[in-house]
Design an enzyme around this catalytic site. Structure first.
Site, PDB file in Angstrom:
ATOM      1  N   GLY A  17     -14.605 -34.857 -16.539  1.00 22.70           N
ATOM      2  CA  GLY A  17     -15.678 -33.863 -17.010  1.00 22.70           C
ATOM      3  C   GLY A  17     -14.889 -32.622 -17.190  1.00 22.70           C
ATOM      4  O   GLY A  17     -15.643 -31.469 -16.915  1.00 22.70           O
ATOM      5  N   MET A  95     -16.383 -43.164 -22.688  1.00 22.22           N
ATOM      6  CA  MET A  95     -15.202 -44.117 -23.239  1.00 22.22           C
ATOM      7  C   MET A  95     -15.975 -45.464 -23.516  1.00 22.22           C
ATOM      8  O   MET A  95     -15.720 -46.287 -23.060  1.00 22.22           O
ATOM      9  CB  MET A  95     -14.215 -44.437 -22.091  1.00 22.22           C
ATOM     10  CG  MET A  95     -13.722 -43.408 -21.580  1.00 22.22           C
ATOM     11  SD  MET A  95     -12.780 -42.314 -22.682  1.00 22.22           S
ATOM     12  CE  MET A  95     -11.265 -43.232 -22.912  1.00 22.22           C
ATOM     13  N   ARG A  96     -17.012 -45.382 -24.600  1.00 20.85           N
ATOM     14  CA  ARG A  96     -17.725 -46.493 -25.078  1.00 20.85           C
ATOM     15  C   ARG A  96     -17.861 -46.196 -26.746  1.00 20.85           C
ATOM     16  O   ARG A  96     -17.994 -44.876 -27.123  1.00 20.85           O
ATOM     17  CB  ARG A  96     -18.992 -46.555 -24.674  1.00 20.85           C
ATOM     18  CG  ARG A  96     -18.933 -47.138 -23.402  1.00 20.85           C
ATOM     19  CD  ARG A  96     -20.430 -47.405 -22.780  1.00 20.85           C
ATOM     20  NE  ARG A  96     -21.488 -48.265 -23.716  1.00 20.85           N
ATOM     21  CZ  ARG A  96     -21.588 -49.653 -23.237  1.00 20.85           C
ATOM     22  NH1 ARG A  96     -20.851 -49.920 -22.291  1.00 20.85           N
ATOM     23  NH2 ARG A  96     -22.293 -50.400 -24.269  1.00 20.85           N
ATOM     24  N   HIS A 114     -11.114 -36.372 -29.309  1.00 20.84           N
ATOM     25  CA  HIS A 114     -10.288 -37.501 -29.069  1.00 20.84           C
ATOM     26  C   HIS A 114      -8.848 -36.575 -28.862  1.00 20.84           C
ATOM     27  O   HIS A 114      -8.514 -35.979 -29.726  1.00 20.84           O
ATOM     28  CB  HIS A 114     -10.310 -38.215 -30.448  1.00 20.84           C
ATOM     29  CG  HIS A 114      -9.325 -39.536 -30.357  1.00 20.84           C
ATOM     30  ND1 HIS A 114      -9.707 -40.744 -29.886  1.00 20.84           N
ATOM     31  CD2 HIS A 114      -7.990 -39.671 -30.929  1.00 20.84           C
ATOM     32  CE1 HIS A 114      -8.652 -41.430 -29.592  1.00 20.84           C
ATOM     33  NE2 HIS A 114      -7.674 -40.696 -30.382  1.00 20.84           N
ATOM     34  N   ASP A 146     -19.278 -41.646 -36.356  1.00 21.30           N
ATOM     35  CA  ASP A 146     -19.845 -42.619 -37.356  1.00 21.30           C
ATOM     36  C   ASP A 146     -19.686 -43.980 -36.393  1.00 21.30           C
ATOM     37  O   ASP A 146     -19.419 -44.071 -35.399  1.00 21.30           O
ATOM     38  CB  ASP A 146     -19.433 -42.811 -38.746  1.00 21.30           C
ATOM     39  CG  ASP A 146     -17.802 -43.033 -38.741  1.00 21.30           C
ATOM     40  OD1 ASP A 146     -17.281 -43.315 -37.762  1.00 21.30           O
ATOM     41  OD2 ASP A 146     -17.090 -42.882 -39.811  1.00 21.30           O
ATOM     42  N   ALA A 178      -5.647 -27.657 -25.194  1.00 25.02           N
ATOM     43  CA  ALA A 178      -5.873 -27.540 -26.375  1.00 25.02           C
ATOM     44  C   ALA A 178      -7.537 -28.129 -26.315  1.00 25.02           C
ATOM     45  O   ALA A 178      -8.338 -27.350 -27.283  1.00 25.02           O
ATOM     46  CB  ALA A 178      -5.076 -28.059 -27.221  1.00 25.02           C
TER      47      ALA A 178
END
Ligand code: GAR
Length: 206
Positions: A17, A95-96, A114, A146, A178
């Site tokens: 987190g 993570m799904r 990502h 999406d 970043a």
């Protein structure tokens, strides 16, 4: 005066987190006109839950063990998010892969971060994929979600160098620095109404 009430963010997490923490901090500093109304984790022990609780944010542990398929899991997630009147969903290390049930419930209102420059290295272990390929630069991507794996319209990207002696851990740490800036900037653009999606392209007003 803001033109509308602060955006209501629902943040989905699975792990440490650190991105969640930066979002909390920047909202508390008054730099983003939004409120985190709930944090949902698919892992009971995720440290992100402790971070949220420390700031008085409601947390929900929503594990997949009681669900026979991904659609019914996502349908329950949608119903939790609706109960908190969420208008922007933030995937901060969740993570799904989402199904159409989630994606259609929040069109162009689910953001993911990502740890690679998409469309290179989607999916798991993106940093190790980049190292194995031998790229000189990697980075992070914030995109709308999406129903593909890391395929949605790209909002912002940041580039970081890959050093010759990098390990997955050292590259991940550099990318995460970043991420923390890039995610905040993307959320700020969204809540300030500066983002428009045209097909695959995200247009940003100056
Ligand atoms: C981040 O590096 C994020 O890019 C990655 O998980 C990490 C979560 O860190 N997400 C993915 O790999 C999604 N496919 P955090 O829990 O410290 O924010």
């Amino acid at each position: 005066m803001p033109e509308h009430e602060p955006y209501r963010l629902g943040v989905l997490v699975s792990g440490s987190g650190t991105n969640l923490q930066v979002i909390i901090d920047r909202i508390e500093a008054g730099e983003i006109s939004a409120e985190i109304v709930c944090v949902i984790s698919n892992k009971a022990g995720a440290y992100a839950l402790t971070r949220a609780q420390a700031h008085g944010i409601p947390v929900i542990v929503h594990e997949n063990i009681n669900f026979s398929d991904r659609q019914s899991y996502d349908a329950e997630t949608v119903s939790i998010l609706r109960s908190y009147k969420v208008d922007l969903v933030i995937l901060a290390g969740f993570m799904r892969i989402l199904t159409d049930v989630m994606v259609n419930a929040f069109p162009h209102a689910i953001m993911n971060i990502h740890p690679a420059l998409l469309p290179s290295f989607p999916g798991l272990h993106a940093q190790q994929q980049a190292l194995d390929y031998g790229v000189r630069y990697s980075g992070c991507t914030v995109h709308f979600v999406d129903s593909g794996t890391d395929t949605g319209p790209i909002i912002l990207q940041s580039v970081v160098p890959v050093e010759q002696n990098d390990t997955e851990e050292t590259l991940s740490t550099r990318i995460q620095r970043a991420e923390h800036k890039t995610f905040i900037e993307a959320i700020r653009l969204f809540v300030d109404g500066k983002i428009q999606v045209k097909g695959r392209k995200v247009l940003i007003a100056s």
